[in-house]
Design a protein around this motif. Structure first.
Motif, PDB file in Angstrom:
ATOM      1  N   VAL A  68      50.948  24.091  43.013  1.00 48.07           N
ATOM      2  CA  VAL A  68      51.138  25.484  43.435  1.00 48.07           C
ATOM      3  C   VAL A  68      49.893  26.282  43.073  1.00 48.07           C
ATOM      4  O   VAL A  68      49.394  26.201  41.947  1.00 48.07           O
ATOM      5  N   ARG A  69      49.395  27.048  44.008  1.00 50.54           N
ATOM      6  CA  ARG A  69      48.243  27.908  43.743  1.00 50.54           C
ATOM      7  C   ARG A  69      48.741  29.251  43.210  1.00 50.54           C
ATOM      8  O   ARG A  69      49.644  29.863  43.774  1.00 50.54           O
ATOM      9  N   ILE A  70      48.122  29.676  42.112  1.00 52.05           N
ATOM     10  CA  ILE A  70      48.483  30.944  41.483  1.00 52.05           C
ATOM     11  C   ILE A  70      47.256  31.843  41.494  1.00 52.05           C
ATOM     12  O   ILE A  70      46.184  31.455  41.033  1.00 52.05           O
ATOM     13  N   TYR A  71      47.419  33.043  42.029  1.00 53.47           N
ATOM     14  CA  TYR A  71      46.327  34.007  42.148  1.00 53.47           C
ATOM     15  C   TYR A  71      46.591  35.161  41.188  1.00 53.47           C
ATOM     16  O   TYR A  71      47.684  35.732  41.167  1.00 53.47           O
ATOM     17  N   ARG A  72      45.606  35.529  40.406  1.00 57.84           N
ATOM     18  CA  ARG A  72      45.710  36.660  39.483  1.00 57.84           C
ATOM     19  C   ARG A  72      45.026  37.859  40.132  1.00 57.84           C
ATOM     20  O   ARG A  72      43.855  37.807  40.513  1.00 57.84           O
ATOM     21  N   VAL A  73      45.769  38.947  40.247  1.00 56.26           N
ATOM     22  CA  VAL A  73      45.383  40.051  41.123  1.00 56.26           C
ATOM     23  C   VAL A  73      45.273  41.354  40.332  1.00 56.26           C
ATOM     24  O   VAL A  73      46.140  41.660  39.505  1.00 56.26           O
TER      25      VAL A  73
ATOM     26  N   THR B 214      41.321  33.644  40.061  1.00 56.89           N
ATOM     27  CA  THR B 214      41.172  35.010  39.572  1.00 56.89           C
ATOM     28  C   THR B 214      40.477  35.880  40.603  1.00 56.89           C
ATOM     29  O   THR B 214      40.028  35.418  41.645  1.00 56.89           O
ATOM     30  N   GLU B 215      40.369  37.172  40.290  1.00 53.01           N
ATOM     31  CA  GLU B 215      39.677  38.101  41.173  1.00 53.01           C
ATOM     32  C   GLU B 215      38.177  37.811  41.178  1.00 53.01           C
ATOM     33  O   GLU B 215      37.658  37.182  40.263  1.00 53.01           O
ATOM     34  N   PRO B 216      37.438  38.252  42.212  1.00 53.16           N
ATOM     35  CA  PRO B 216      36.010  37.950  42.298  1.00 53.16           C
ATOM     36  C   PRO B 216      35.219  38.667  41.221  1.00 53.16           C
ATOM     37  O   PRO B 216      35.633  39.692  40.690  1.00 53.16           O
ATOM     38  N   ALA B 217      34.042  38.102  40.894  1.00 53.94           N
ATOM     39  CA  ALA B 217      33.133  38.760  39.961  1.00 53.94           C
ATOM     40  C   ALA B 217      32.587  40.029  40.591  1.00 53.94           C
ATOM     41  O   ALA B 217      32.616  40.209  41.807  1.00 53.94           O
ATOM     42  N   SER B 218      32.039  40.916  39.755  1.00 53.67           N
ATOM     43  CA  SER B 218      31.574  42.202  40.273  1.00 53.67           C
ATOM     44  C   SER B 218      30.349  42.049  41.157  1.00 53.67           C
ATOM     45  O   SER B 218      30.121  42.842  42.059  1.00 53.67           O
ATOM     46  N   SER B 219      29.532  41.055  40.902  1.00 59.92           N
ATOM     47  CA  SER B 219      28.336  40.837  41.715  1.00 59.92           C
ATOM     48  C   SER B 219      28.644  39.940  42.895  1.00 59.92           C
ATOM     49  O   SER B 219      29.150  38.835  42.718  1.00 59.92           O
ATOM     50  N   PRO B 220      28.412  40.386  44.156  1.00 62.70           N
ATOM     51  CA  PRO B 220      28.720  39.544  45.308  1.00 62.70           C
ATOM     52  C   PRO B 220      28.036  38.193  45.244  1.00 62.70           C
ATOM     53  O   PRO B 220      28.584  37.190  45.679  1.00 62.70           O
ATOM     54  N   ALA B 221      26.836  38.128  44.694  1.00 62.77           N
ATOM     55  CA  ALA B 221      26.101  36.869  44.669  1.00 62.77           C
ATOM     56  C   ALA B 221      26.747  35.850  43.745  1.00 62.77           C
ATOM     57  O   ALA B 221      26.540  34.647  43.885  1.00 62.77           O
ATOM     58  N   SER B 222      27.538  36.318  42.788  1.00 64.31           N
ATOM     59  CA  SER B 222      28.119  35.400  41.809  1.00 64.31           C
ATOM     60  C   SER B 222      29.534  34.978  42.149  1.00 64.31           C
ATOM     61  O   SER B 222      30.156  34.259  41.388  1.00 64.31           O
ATOM     62  N   ARG B 223      30.059  35.434  43.312  1.00 64.47           N
ATOM     63  CA  ARG B 223      31.437  35.117  43.633  1.00 64.47           C
ATOM     64  C   ARG B 223      31.585  33.645  44.004  1.00 64.47           C
ATOM     65  O   ARG B 223      30.848  33.121  44.813  1.00 64.47           O
ATOM     66  N   SER B 224      32.559  33.007  43.407  1.00 66.47           N
ATOM     67  CA  SER B 224      32.862  31.619  43.735  1.00 66.47           C
ATOM     68  C   SER B 224      34.295  31.349  43.320  1.00 66.47           C
ATOM     69  O   SER B 224      34.858  32.054  42.489  1.00 66.47           O
ATOM     70  N   PRO B 225      34.924  30.313  43.898  1.00 72.17           N
ATOM     71  CA  PRO B 225      36.297  30.005  43.517  1.00 72.17           C
ATOM     72  C   PRO B 225      36.390  29.670  42.030  1.00 72.17           C
ATOM     73  O   PRO B 225      35.506  29.026  41.470  1.00 72.17           O
TER      74      PRO B 225
ATOM     75  N   ALA C 138      50.212  37.019  40.848  1.00 67.67           N
ATOM     76  CA  ALA C 138      50.662  37.688  39.628  1.00 67.67           C
ATOM     77  C   ALA C 138      49.571  38.617  39.131  1.00 67.67           C
ATOM     78  O   ALA C 138      48.382  38.346  39.300  1.00 67.67           O
ATOM     79  N   PRO C 139      49.942  39.724  38.506  1.00 65.77           N
ATOM     80  CA  PRO C 139      48.913  40.632  37.985  1.00 65.77           C
ATOM     81  C   PRO C 139      48.131  40.003  36.843  1.00 65.77           C
ATOM     82  O   PRO C 139      48.627  39.123  36.132  1.00 65.77           O
ATOM     83  N   THR C 140      46.901  40.432  36.683  1.00 67.39           N
ATOM     84  CA  THR C 140      46.107  39.981  35.549  1.00 67.39           C
ATOM     85  C   THR C 140      46.717  40.513  34.249  1.00 67.39           C
ATOM     86  O   THR C 140      47.432  41.518  34.248  1.00 67.39           O
ATOM     87  N   GLY C 141      46.432  39.827  33.135  1.00 67.44           N
ATOM     88  CA  GLY C 141      46.884  40.316  31.842  1.00 67.44           C
ATOM     89  C   GLY C 141      48.070  39.541  31.285  1.00 67.44           C
ATOM     90  O   GLY C 141      48.613  38.626  31.913  1.00 67.44           O
ATOM     91  N   ASP C 142      48.481  39.952  30.095  1.00 68.30           N
ATOM     92  CA  ASP C 142      49.532  39.257  29.366  1.00 68.30           C
ATOM     93  C   ASP C 142      50.873  39.290  30.092  1.00 68.30           C
ATOM     94  O   ASP C 142      51.622  38.313  30.061  1.00 68.30           O
TER      95      ASP C 142
END
Length: 573
Positions: free
Chosen positions: A94-99, A497-508, A66-70
């Motif tokens: 159910v896994r829900i991904y915000r894109v 959710t989508e990954p953080a902007s910094s590659p080093a900070s990306r985590s599930p 689903a898209p991010t946001g309201d």
């Protein structure tokens, strides 16, 4: 046949005003020798359990993007009953991904790598339902995800339509299956154009012949019907046969594109583009089918330009412009491309399938083309021994034998992947020649493969990829819940959710549990109906719901009660 002795390539697109073909004479077959091939490749990746049955949700998993946001939040709330139903079927959350919106193909591939594929393989859902129109979750994202899973999309203009679709799926899946073979309708609009004449001869008739042969050997369990007046086509030729439940429709026609003077407004374009053209008899639009039964509980495979929707950029745009620059394009290339979005115009899912999927008496799924649809998809223009109509027959065979819609649509994705791999090998061989200082030779297969790949990439599935024709034994059946036992309704949902902007900070992202127990929800609805504000405030706080959300649950609750009462009154029990 043209002077170069190669069959012409025809386009299934007509003008919405006079319904005459946009490209009446087609393109010369030699045009595919000028592919101007794109270099971006989409390598297939798959993480589902190859050792398990493809239709088994418990093994393969079902998730939502689903898209991010309201608006994404609201769409998820609208299909909450369907999410709970699928969770019960697969016996896990159910896994829900915000894109993020409007991803390009490369961005979608990066998102899949950095977000979607970071879990253990057995936790990644093979069945994926996208929510939102093409300006929210892009068509490129849907194609990228389809290369490694069964993917469908819901794209409605109102939240009520999302609720209606979810209720329709549950109604069909919780009801006893239909008895007997499914009706399978094969309809050609014989409008006299070269495209539909060729389409019937080289696609519809061969697919129908394969179905008849398979049926004689008990391998195509369906009642076969060929439709379409060959002299004076009319929408009535089709509408007289589409009321039977749980059936399959395979149609070939032109799809309506821009009128010769252009669309009058954005709303006119969205309501008319991709409509099913019947030549001089006009078109079938979504508005014509909103309030009448049309393939209830069934599946429609529509072969026509823009039948599923309109992308923001045609995969054939640069090729057609290239042909025009070389003087090999017959007619005005702008007349063909006039139907594509320009400037700030947005891509969109076509109104015809959108309306039918929202219709309670409409189909459960729709397969169609998200771009220009060419006759090349079913023509034999290379030395391949694989008959191209067979891949379309494979989709229909999978549906009538009871496969889920996503499994059936994967037949086209499989051909796309094979074509993409062969095309990549040709590019690799040419690059090896160049790097070795050898003169490069033009492989005649290059243009054929490029055209075929681009065409196959345009097919998408609309609707939940886990639905199946309601015949025979359902996959992963779930009985209607016992109100005295709420365990089947207590399903947490994982939010990713989508990954953080910094590659080093990306985590599930952490899992967020949002249980809704049936008795507590029912008590809250009763308090709302009774106007007991103090009790209602307590229930809302305990459930973690706001009043508008509970009011939507109340509406579904009362609607379901009215439907049940109407059935009892009708059946006399």
């Amino acid at each position: 046949m043209h002077a170069d002795d190669e069959p012409a390539i025809h386009l299934l697109l007509s003008h919405a005003d006079d319904h005459r073909p946009t490209l009446a004479d087609g393109l010369p077959g030699a045009a595919i020798r000028e592919p101007s091939v794109e270099t971006e490749e989409l390598a297939p990746l798959s993480f589902y359990d190859v050792g398990a049955a493809g239709n088994d949700l418990e093994q393969q998993g079902w998730g939502v993007l689903a898209p991010t946001g309201d608006h994404g939040d609201a769409m998820l709330a609208a299909i909450a009953p369907l999410i709970a139903h699928r969770a019960a079927q697969q016996d896990r959350p159910v896994r829900i991904y915000r894109v993020p919106p409007r991803m390009s193909a490369s961005q979608a591939a990066r998102w899949r790598k950095q977000v979607f594929n970071i879990d253990e393989p057995e936790d990644i859902p093979y069945y994926q339902l996208l929510l939102g129109d093409l300006d929210e979750l892009s068509g490129e994202l849907q194609q990228v995800q389809s290369l490694g899973g069964c993917v469908g999309r819901l794209a409605f203009t109102s939240l009520a339509d999302y609720e209606s679709y979810a209720a329709k799926v549950l109604r069909w899946e919780l009801a006893p299956p239909q008895v007997g073979p499914a009706p399978a309708l094969f309809h050609t609009v014989h409008d006299g154009s070269a495209a539909t004449t060729l389409g019937h001869r080289s696609l519809v008739a061969p697919v129908l012949s394969l179905a008849h042969d398979a049926r004689s050997r008990a391998r195509f369990p369906a009642d076969l019907h060929e439709l379409g007046d060959s002299t004076d086509p009319s929408p009535d030729d089709l509408l007289a046969h589409v009321d039977a439940p749980g059936g399959l429709l395979f149609s070939l026609s032109h799809g309506d594109g821009a009128p010769r003077q252009g669309w009058r407004s954005e709303q006119d374009r969205r309501s008319g583009q991709g409509a099913m053209s019947f030549g001089r008899a006009g078109s079938l639009r979504g508005a014509d089918l909103a309030a009448r039964p049309f393939m209830p509980g069934g599946v429609w495979f529509m072969f026509a330009c823009f039948g599923a929707g309109t992308p923001d950029r045609s995969r054939f745009h640069h090729w057609l412009a290239h042909l025009a620059a070389l003087g090999k394009f017959r007619g005005n290339v702008d007349a063909v491309l006039a139907s594509l979005p320009r400037g700030d115009e947005r891509p969109f899912v076509a109104d015809l399938p959108r309306t039918l999927l929202a219709n309670p008496e409409g189909p459960l799924a729709f397969i169609g083309h998200l771009d220009l649809a060419w006759s090349y998809a079913f023509m034999e223009m290379d030395d391949s021994k694989a008959k191209r109509p067979a891949k379309f027959y494979n989709v229909l065979r999978a549906l009538v034998r009871g496969d889920r819609a996503g499994i059936a649509a994967q037949e086209l994705t499989r051909f796309y992947s094979d074509t993409n791999d062969e095309l990549a090998e040709l590019h690799d061989a040419a690059e090896a020649q160049r790097s070795g200082g050898q003169p490069t030779t033009s492989d005649p297969r290059l243009g054929h493969l490029w055209m075929l790949r681009q065409d196959l990439a345009g097919y998408i599935l609309l609707g939940d990829p886990a639905v199946q024709l309601p015949r025979g034994e359902p996959h992963n059946p779930v009985r209607p819940a016992d109100p005295k036992n709420d365990s089947t309704h207590h399903w947490p949902t994982t939010i990713t959710t989508e990954p953080a902007s910094s590659p080093a900070s990306r985590s599930p992202a952490p899992a967020v549990a949002t249980p809704l127990a049936l008795p507590a929800l029912e008590s809250a609805i009763h308090a709302l109906l009774a106007g007991d504000e103090p009790a209602l405030a307590v229930h809302l706080r305990e459930l973690g719901l706001d009043r508008p959300t509970l009011e939507r649950w109340r509406d579904r609750y009362t609607a379901a009660g009215r439907d049940a009462l109407a059935r009892h009154l009708r059946d006399g029990d």
